[in-house]
Design an enzyme around this catalytic site. Structure first.
Site, PDB file in Angstrom:
ATOM      1  N   GLU A   1     -10.427   3.355  -2.283  1.00 50.74           N
ATOM      2  CA  GLU A   1     -10.988   3.564  -0.952  1.00 50.74           C
ATOM      3  C   GLU A   1     -11.404   5.013  -0.725  1.00 50.74           C
ATOM      4  OE1 GLU A   1      -7.509   3.875   2.233  1.00 50.74           O
ATOM      5  OE2 GLU A   1      -7.025   2.447   0.636  1.00 50.74           O
TER       6      GLU A   1
ATOM      7  N   GLU B   1      -1.177  -0.698  -4.097  1.00 46.77           N
ATOM      8  CA  GLU B   1      -2.400   0.032  -3.769  1.00 46.77           C
ATOM      9  C   GLU B   1      -2.140   1.533  -3.668  1.00 46.77           C
ATOM     10  OE1 GLU B   1      -5.466   0.261   0.048  1.00 46.77           O
ATOM     11  OE2 GLU B   1      -4.516  -1.636  -0.468  1.00 46.77           O
TER      12      GLU B   1
ATOM     13  N   HIS C   1      -0.486   4.103  -0.053  1.00 45.98           N
ATOM     14  CA  HIS C   1      -1.280   4.945   0.857  1.00 45.98           C
ATOM     15  C   HIS C   1      -1.406   6.384   0.391  1.00 45.98           C
ATOM     16  CE1 HIS C   1      -2.783   5.727   5.109  1.00 45.98           C
ATOM     17  NE2 HIS C   1      -3.258   4.529   4.845  1.00 45.98           N
TER      18      HIS C   1
ATOM     19  N   ASP D   1       0.843  -1.193   0.000  1.00 44.28           N
ATOM     20  CA  ASP D   1       0.000   0.000   0.000  1.00 44.28           C
ATOM     21  C   ASP D   1       0.881   1.247   0.000  1.00 44.28           C
ATOM     22  OD1 ASP D   1      -1.967   1.881   0.290  1.00 44.28           O
ATOM     23  OD2 ASP D   1      -2.824   1.042   2.131  1.00 44.28           O
TER      24      ASP D   1
ATOM     25  N   HIS E   1     -12.476  -2.613   0.576  1.00 43.20           N
ATOM     26  CA  HIS E   1     -11.663  -1.974   1.618  1.00 43.20           C
ATOM     27  C   HIS E   1     -12.409  -2.061   2.944  1.00 43.20           C
ATOM     28  CE1 HIS E   1     -10.156   1.714   3.775  1.00 43.20           C
ATOM     29  NE2 HIS E   1      -9.010   1.265   3.313  1.00 43.20           N
TER      30      HIS E   1
END
Length: 382
Positions: free
Chosen positions: A235, A209, A185, A183, A285
């Site tokens: 997400e 991700e 992020h 991720d 998610h």
């Protein structure tokens, strides 16, 4: 049947639960939450409740349309998360009223269980090899980790090397057959994301991700030229209209809507169907609580393109409480061989321990994500 009351409960570690009551004694639960904005979402639920009191809870599609389209301003994380929790609770009521799980009302399950992954390493990834061995030892066949700490638009290769070393250590620790999701992020900007994507290529990742923030999704056109690893994102997208361009432009391989942010079960089912038409996979998610996970699993049961489910047991955020604490029967989320069974009980398939919810709501929370800064003092993406 009529809705008589909506009550929100802010509970540790960072969750918001919603209880909808009816005049027939049937109760539904939802989890409307934006992490770090629980009180804002609770206020939005209270505003939306004006329309719902006295209405038949079983008219879910119409209620969704009114709560979305009935306001001149719409969308975004607060509104869509409030709507999501309401929608989950209405489906819970409808399933309980008919004595069937929600997935039975959505056409019936197309799978009996779904693969899950476990988080390792925390916000600033550390000791990830040991953590990966531990969760694989508990039966998980996939893990996810944060890929980096904060990165400037253009940063040092020392930080790239550190990120690659962490992933390499996990791959060495668990072998080639365990899925690894990395991720970014949204911490990484396009110049460094291209480098990271290329350098991670040898480690045969399950996905990368949010290599860039969703609002910069057009950068994925360049990033995907540097990797064959599946790219996941979603997400921080909240509706069909948010996902429309992402899917049409063809830059992502996996979408990750959060049914506690993306309008609930009703809307997320439609988003998943849109993605299937583009041959894009679904990985919902859910670093959240038990009601959210139950809603996710109802969707996993009926969405053909779902292939793996996030869950928060043992995640680094869950310091004061964990996902099983608020359930009467925690065994409903028994993980076996890297999978979790689809719940078969009525509604969302779980029984919330309301007495414990009330106890912990007295404690509440004011969880906020950390504020990071770069070496020059400017704020960094977390």
């Amino acid at each position: 049947m009529k809705i008589t009351r909506l009550t929100t409960h802010i509970v540790p570690p960072r969750w918001l639960f919603l209880k909808i009551e009816t005049d027939e004694g049937i109760v539904g639960w939802g989890e409307p939450i934006v992490e770090g904005r629980a009180h804002s979402v609770a206020a939005a639920v209270e505003e939306l409740s004006d329309y719902l009191i006295g209405k038949d809870p079983r008219l879910i599609e119409d209620h969704w349309n009114v709560l979305y389209r009935g306001g001149f301003y719409r969308g975004g994380p607060i509104h869509m998360s409030a709507l999501a929790g309401i929608d989950q609770a209405l489906w819970d009521i409808k399933g309980k009223d008919l004595g069937v799980p929600v997935h039975a009302l959505l056409g019936g399950q197309c799978r009996e269980r779904i693969k899950v992954y476990s988080w390792i390493g925390g916000d600033r990834p550390a000791d990830v090899a040991r953590a990966a061995r531990e969760v694989v030892g508990r039966g998980f066949t996939a893990v996810k980790m944060n890929g980096t700490e904060e990165l400037q638009f253009v940063d040092s290769f020392a930080k790239i090397d550190a990120a690659i070393a962490n992933v390499a250590a996990v791959r060495e620790a668990v072998g080639q057959d365990i899925g690894i999701g990395v991720d970014f992020h949204g911490r990484v900007h396009k110049p460094m994301a291209k480098i990271l994507a290329r350098e991670l290529e040898p480690y045969r990742l399950m996905f990368i991700e949010e290599p860039v923030l969703s609002e910069n999704y057009e950068a994925l056109r360049d990033i995907r030229e540097h990797t064959s690893t599946p790219i996941a994102l979603g997400e921080r997208l909240f509706s069909r209209w948010d996902f429309k361009r992402v899917l049409a432009d063809g830059f992502v391989d996996i979408i990750q809507p959060d049914p506690s942010h993306s309008g609930g079960i009703t809307e997320t089912r439609k988003i998943a169907a849109m993605a299937e038409a583009y041959d894009v996979a679904l990985a919902l998610h859910c670093p959240l609580g038990p009601i959210a996970l139950a809603a996710n699993l109802q969707l996993d049961a009926v969405c053909y393109n779902a292939f793996i489910q996030e869950q928060s047991l043992g995640i680094h955020y869950n310091e004061s409480n964990d996902i099983l604490d608020y359930l009467v029967k925690p065994e409903v989320f028994a993980y076996r061989d890297g999978f979790v069974d689809i719940p078969q009980g009525p509604g969302l398939g779980i029984e919330v321990n309301e007495e414990y919810v009330l106890e912990r709501a007295d404690f509440g929370h004011r969880w906020r994500n950390p504020i990071w800064r770069h070496a020059d003092g400017s704020v960094a993406e977390w």
